[in-house]
Design a protein around this motif. Structure first.
Motif, mmCIF file in Angstrom:
data_model
loop_
_atom_site.group_PDB
_atom_site.id
_atom_site.type_symbol
_atom_site.label_atom_id
_atom_site.label_comp_id
_atom_site.label_asym_id
_atom_site.label_seq_id
_atom_site.Cartn_x
_atom_site.Cartn_y
_atom_site.Cartn_z
ATOM 1 N N TYR A 3 0.871 -1.174 0.000
ATOM 2 C CA TYR A 3 0.000 0.000 0.000
ATOM 3 C C TYR A 3 0.906 1.221 0.000
ATOM 4 O O TYR A 3 1.970 1.227 0.622
ATOM 5 C CB TYR A 3 -0.888 0.058 1.243
ATOM 6 N N ILE A 4 0.478 2.260 -0.699
ATOM 7 C CA ILE A 4 1.211 3.526 -0.698
ATOM 8 C C ILE A 4 0.224 4.605 -0.269
ATOM 9 O O ILE A 4 -0.863 4.725 -0.826
ATOM 10 C CB ILE A 4 1.779 3.857 -2.087
ATOM 11 N N VAL A 5 0.604 5.393 0.745
ATOM 12 C CA VAL A 5 -0.266 6.435 1.296
ATOM 13 C C VAL A 5 0.307 7.793 0.915
ATOM 14 O O VAL A 5 1.503 8.049 1.093
ATOM 15 C CB VAL A 5 -0.382 6.314 2.829
ATOM 16 N N VAL A 21 7.023 5.217 4.037
ATOM 17 C CA VAL A 21 7.453 4.257 3.014
ATOM 18 C C VAL A 21 6.286 3.369 2.608
ATOM 19 O O VAL A 21 5.232 3.379 3.241
ATOM 20 C CB VAL A 21 8.612 3.376 3.546
ATOM 21 N N ASP A 22 6.478 2.566 1.546
ATOM 22 C CA ASP A 22 5.452 1.604 1.141
ATOM 23 C C ASP A 22 5.136 0.684 2.319
ATOM 24 O O ASP A 22 6.027 0.305 3.078
ATOM 25 C CB ASP A 22 5.932 0.761 -0.033
ATOM 26 N N THR A 27 0.034 -5.787 6.507
ATOM 27 C CA THR A 27 -0.151 -4.616 7.368
ATOM 28 C C THR A 27 -1.267 -3.748 6.797
ATOM 29 O O THR A 27 -1.340 -3.536 5.598
ATOM 30 C CB THR A 27 1.145 -3.782 7.444
ATOM 31 N N ASN A 28 -2.147 -3.271 7.657
ATOM 32 C CA ASN A 28 -3.268 -2.459 7.173
ATOM 33 C C ASN A 28 -3.382 -1.160 7.954
ATOM 34 O O ASN A 28 -4.452 -0.615 8.120
ATOM 35 C CB ASN A 28 -4.577 -3.245 7.246
ATOM 36 N N MET A 29 -2.242 -0.647 8.416
ATOM 37 C CA MET A 29 -2.260 0.566 9.218
ATOM 38 C C MET A 29 -1.095 1.474 8.807
ATOM 39 O O MET A 29 0.012 0.999 8.580
ATOM 40 C CB MET A 29 -2.125 0.204 10.691
ATOM 41 N N ASP A 72 -11.614 2.423 11.641
ATOM 42 C CA ASP A 72 -12.345 1.515 10.760
ATOM 43 C C ASP A 72 -12.460 2.005 9.324
ATOM 44 O O ASP A 72 -13.513 1.884 8.702
ATOM 45 C CB ASP A 72 -13.747 1.228 11.320
ATOM 46 N N LEU A 73 -11.391 2.544 8.773
ATOM 47 C CA LEU A 73 -11.352 2.897 7.365
ATOM 48 C C LEU A 73 -11.060 1.620 6.592
ATOM 49 O O LEU A 73 -10.033 0.991 6.785
ATOM 50 C CB LEU A 73 -10.264 3.937 7.086
ATOM 51 N N ASP A 74 -11.989 1.182 5.774
ATOM 52 C CA ASP A 74 -11.831 -0.058 5.029
ATOM 53 C C ASP A 74 -11.338 0.216 3.623
ATOM 54 O O ASP A 74 -11.804 1.127 2.955
ATOM 55 C CB ASP A 74 -13.166 -0.806 4.937
#
Length: 84
Positions: A3-5, A21-22, A27-29, A72-74
């Motif tokens: 994931y990239i934020v 970083v990526d 990992t989901n946080m 709880d952002l899905d």
């Protein structure tokens, strides 16, 4: 997959700047440091990235106020890379 934020100046991703970083799956946080200067940023964008390419359409969350706490952002995603 990763994931990239990004912080961005609009939902379309103008003026985006990567946060940290990526992030490796599963990992989901992601943490945006408290002292991050949001300047003109109005949105948080989350992209998935395979070993080949970053997805073209992100999940988007609008920023509001001077501080924010998200629970709880899905982000729903299908892993289409069978060999990873």
């Amino acid at each position: 997959a990763h994931y990239i934020v990004y912080l961005a100046e609009g939902a379309g991703g103008a003026g985006r700047s990567q946060v940290d970083v990526d992030i490796s799956v599963p990992t989901n946080m992601a943490a945006i440091p408290a002292d991050t200067d949001i300047i003109n940023f109005t949105h948080i964008l989350v992209f998935t990235k395979s070993t080949f390419v970053e997805q073209s359409t992100p999940a988007v969350l609008a920023l509001s106020g001077t501080s924010s706490y998200t629970v709880d952002l899905d982000f729903v995603d299908l892993d289409l890379d069978d060999h990873e």
